[in-house]
Design an enzyme around this catalytic site. Sequence first.
Site, PDB file in Angstrom:
ATOM      1  N   LYS A 190       0.826  -1.204   0.000  1.00  0.00           N
ATOM      2  CA  LYS A 190       0.000   0.000   0.000  1.00  0.00           C
ATOM      3  C   LYS A 190       0.863   1.257   0.000  1.00  0.00           C
ATOM      4  O   LYS A 190       0.632   2.193  -0.757  1.00  0.00           O
ATOM      5  CB  LYS A 190      -0.935  -0.024   1.208  1.00  0.00           C
ATOM      6  CG  LYS A 190      -2.120   0.913   1.113  1.00  0.00           C
ATOM      7  CD  LYS A 190      -3.134   0.596   2.195  1.00  0.00           C
ATOM      8  CE  LYS A 190      -4.334   1.512   2.080  1.00  0.00           C
ATOM      9  NZ  LYS A 190      -5.347   1.230   3.100  1.00  0.00           N
TER      10      LYS A 190
ATOM     11  N   GLU B  15       9.580  -5.804   4.811  1.00  0.00           N
ATOM     12  CA  GLU B  15       9.716  -7.171   4.320  1.00  0.00           C
ATOM     13  C   GLU B  15       9.482  -7.243   2.813  1.00  0.00           C
ATOM     14  O   GLU B  15      10.226  -7.911   2.080  1.00  0.00           O
ATOM     15  CB  GLU B  15       8.709  -8.088   5.035  1.00  0.00           C
ATOM     16  CG  GLU B  15       8.839  -8.118   6.543  1.00  0.00           C
ATOM     17  CD  GLU B  15       7.950  -7.105   7.255  1.00  0.00           C
ATOM     18  OE1 GLU B  15       7.539  -7.380   8.388  1.00  0.00           O
ATOM     19  OE2 GLU B  15       7.662  -6.029   6.658  1.00  0.00           O
TER      20      GLU B  15
ATOM     21  N   GLY C 152      -5.823  -3.276   4.070  1.00  0.00           N
ATOM     22  CA  GLY C 152      -5.064  -4.366   3.473  1.00  0.00           C
ATOM     23  C   GLY C 152      -5.736  -5.716   3.580  1.00  0.00           C
ATOM     24  O   GLY C 152      -5.768  -6.492   2.626  1.00  0.00           O
ATOM     25  N   ARG C 153      -6.300  -6.019   4.738  1.00  0.00           N
ATOM     26  CA  ARG C 153      -6.903  -7.339   4.936  1.00  0.00           C
ATOM     27  C   ARG C 153      -8.265  -7.470   4.268  1.00  0.00           C
ATOM     28  O   ARG C 153      -8.891  -8.532   4.341  1.00  0.00           O
ATOM     29  CB  ARG C 153      -6.977  -7.672   6.424  1.00  0.00           C
ATOM     30  CG  ARG C 153      -7.671  -6.632   7.280  1.00  0.00           C
ATOM     31  CD  ARG C 153      -7.420  -6.913   8.777  1.00  0.00           C
ATOM     32  NE  ARG C 153      -7.954  -5.879   9.633  1.00  0.00           N
ATOM     33  CZ  ARG C 153      -7.330  -4.736   9.931  1.00  0.00           C
ATOM     34  NH1 ARG C 153      -6.147  -4.476   9.390  1.00  0.00           N
ATOM     35  NH2 ARG C 153      -7.875  -3.860  10.757  1.00  0.00           N
TER      36      ARG C 153
ATOM     37  N   GLU D 127      -6.565  -9.131  13.660  1.00  0.00           N
ATOM     38  CA  GLU D 127      -5.958  -7.830  13.388  1.00  0.00           C
ATOM     39  C   GLU D 127      -7.018  -6.732  13.427  1.00  0.00           C
ATOM     40  O   GLU D 127      -6.726  -5.583  13.771  1.00  0.00           O
ATOM     41  CB  GLU D 127      -5.256  -7.838  12.026  1.00  0.00           C
ATOM     42  CG  GLU D 127      -4.366  -6.617  11.799  1.00  0.00           C
ATOM     43  CD  GLU D 127      -3.464  -6.748  10.584  1.00  0.00           C
ATOM     44  OE1 GLU D 127      -2.323  -7.229  10.747  1.00  0.00           O
ATOM     45  OE2 GLU D 127      -3.910  -6.403   9.473  1.00  0.00           O
TER      46      GLU D 127
ATOM     47  N   HIS E 174      -7.027 -35.731  13.882  1.00  0.00           N
ATOM     48  CA  HIS E 174      -5.919 -36.576  14.337  1.00  0.00           C
ATOM     49  C   HIS E 174      -4.818 -35.750  14.991  1.00  0.00           C
ATOM     50  O   HIS E 174      -3.686 -36.208  15.119  1.00  0.00           O
ATOM     51  CB  HIS E 174      -5.377 -37.397  13.167  1.00  0.00           C
ATOM     52  CG  HIS E 174      -6.374 -38.388  12.642  1.00  0.00           C
ATOM     53  ND1 HIS E 174      -6.468 -39.674  13.125  1.00  0.00           N
ATOM     54  CD2 HIS E 174      -7.353 -38.261  11.714  1.00  0.00           C
ATOM     55  CE1 HIS E 174      -7.456 -40.308  12.503  1.00  0.00           C
ATOM     56  NE2 HIS E 174      -8.002 -39.474  11.633  1.00  0.00           N
TER      57      HIS E 174
ATOM     58  N   LYS F 224       7.148  -3.350  14.391  1.00  0.00           N
ATOM     59  CA  LYS F 224       7.875  -3.000  13.167  1.00  0.00           C
ATOM     60  C   LYS F 224       8.820  -1.839  13.412  1.00  0.00           C
ATOM     61  O   LYS F 224       9.952  -1.815  12.909  1.00  0.00           O
ATOM     62  CB  LYS F 224       6.874  -2.656  12.058  1.00  0.00           C
ATOM     63  CG  LYS F 224       6.105  -3.870  11.540  1.00  0.00           C
ATOM     64  CD  LYS F 224       4.942  -3.478  10.662  1.00  0.00           C
ATOM     65  CE  LYS F 224       5.378  -2.865   9.363  1.00  0.00           C
ATOM     66  NZ  LYS F 224       4.229  -2.617   8.467  1.00  0.00           N
TER      67      LYS F 224
END
Length: 556
Positions: free
Chosen positions: A206, A212, A267-268, A353, A384, A512
Amino acid sequence: MESRTSLASWKKLTLHAQQMKKSHMNDFFNEDKQRFDKFSLLLPSMLLDYSKNLITEETRSLLISLAKACDVEAWRDKMFKGERINGTEDRAVLHTALRDQQQTPIFLDGENINACVAKSLDKMQAFTEQVRQGRWKGYSGKRITDVVNIGVGGSNLGPQTVTEALKKYSDDSINVHYVSNVDGTQIADVLKPLNPEKVLFIVSSKTFTTTETMINAKTALNWLTSASFDKSAVAQHFVAVTTNKENAMKFGVEADNIFEMWDWVGGRFSLWSAIGLPIALDLGFDKFIELLAGAHEMDQHFCQTELEHNAPVILALLSVWNCTFLGSQSQAILPYDQSLHMLSAYLQQAEMESNGKSVNWHGETISYSTVPSIWGELGINGQHAFYQYLHQSNNVVPADFIGSIESNTPIEGHHETLMANFFAQTQALMQGVDEQQVRDDLKAKGRTDEYINKVAPHKVHKGNRPSNTILMNRISPRSLGSLIALYEHKIFVQGILLQICSFDQWGVELGKGLANKIEHDLHSDKNNPDHDSSTWNLIKHYHKVKSATAEKPNKS
């Protein structure tokens, strides 16, 4: 500002919860043969059964009263109209406008954003067709065969979840890969088998400053230019999705190769925008539009349906009921469809978030539990692994079971076995089995009294474990769009009920910011008094071991 806890409906729910904790769902089903009909909703592409929750009609009535007291409908209308409901960042929240094919005019600061969305979609379509038809060439004139999406968080999880879920709808003309981890292992493994002449990189950020993402993008750039011996190759091999056109151009992306993002899309919640470019490249633009259409279908249901029959509202109310009033601290997402293997991770980010906060809209500390921690796994794998915990631990974990009636990969016998487990688990979690039933069963099998006395307590399942069942007709672009939008609106309603700012993520920013400072310290051996003793000694140990390793001769 009036606290949610001071509402009459909140107080009634608090008292009601104490009474309901003494109840068992088995009794509700025994007493009311119409319970399923009363507590289920049939939607165009799915059925929602929420009858296996510790609720009665009184519970639902009180929850609906809470929703009305919190003005859920008014807040919903504010969101769709483009009012700035993201209070801490003074922004509108309009991911829903990205999938409104009717292009209902919405004006922000005098600009019709639907015109912006239409323009972006046109650009996406033209680009997608160029690449998929082989008209977009790499630096050596070869067609693009592989796309590498570089992003993190919503710029990665959304598109990857969708492309993984809809693999059966891809014609495999383009292979899509994802890089999100700054650990160099991931990008090295992704790039190793690829031919740089045939790779297209999508850098999704964005702000075009996310550490990263930018480190991975620079590595990809170096990989490309070292193969092509020509920096101008970037023009044919890099596109960007961002709000920061200037930064993207400084990186080397051509202006025409930049796809626009807007600050009114979180963003999400952004896979419906150009962030979804890898989806369109993988499946074709027509399938991307079907995905949007499915989401818009759920938007219409959310806007037009009364609260009592509104699926996102019901899911949000049940979450608040189970977590805030009944005390469950986590919730499991359990897909019984291999194509949805990333859904738990996607919803984990979307919900935690958004609503993992501890202050209300006015910055006042909240005294009640907000959202549960979200976790999960594919159903059969989970059975399992951790279902033992779901069935018999002292912690009650509400669960969403998500399955499909038709498999996209029909192999004789497989889907029936899968779905038998799907239905059985929700039944077992609800019904349980008491000690007398265990003893009677063991006795019928001829077991001795000594064995029965020893084993019976260990085989008791208390049951009364809540679950929702979402039964899809089939996983398709349209139904998947509806499913994701269902959860998006659930998260929005949760935030309104809990008085939480759902559309910021300041908790992400703190770590961050500290990482940026610590990265400087990793290149220096000087003591930084800003660090606590634990952090500084960890850094010192890192330096010590790394230095010792560097001094050893390379035996290879």
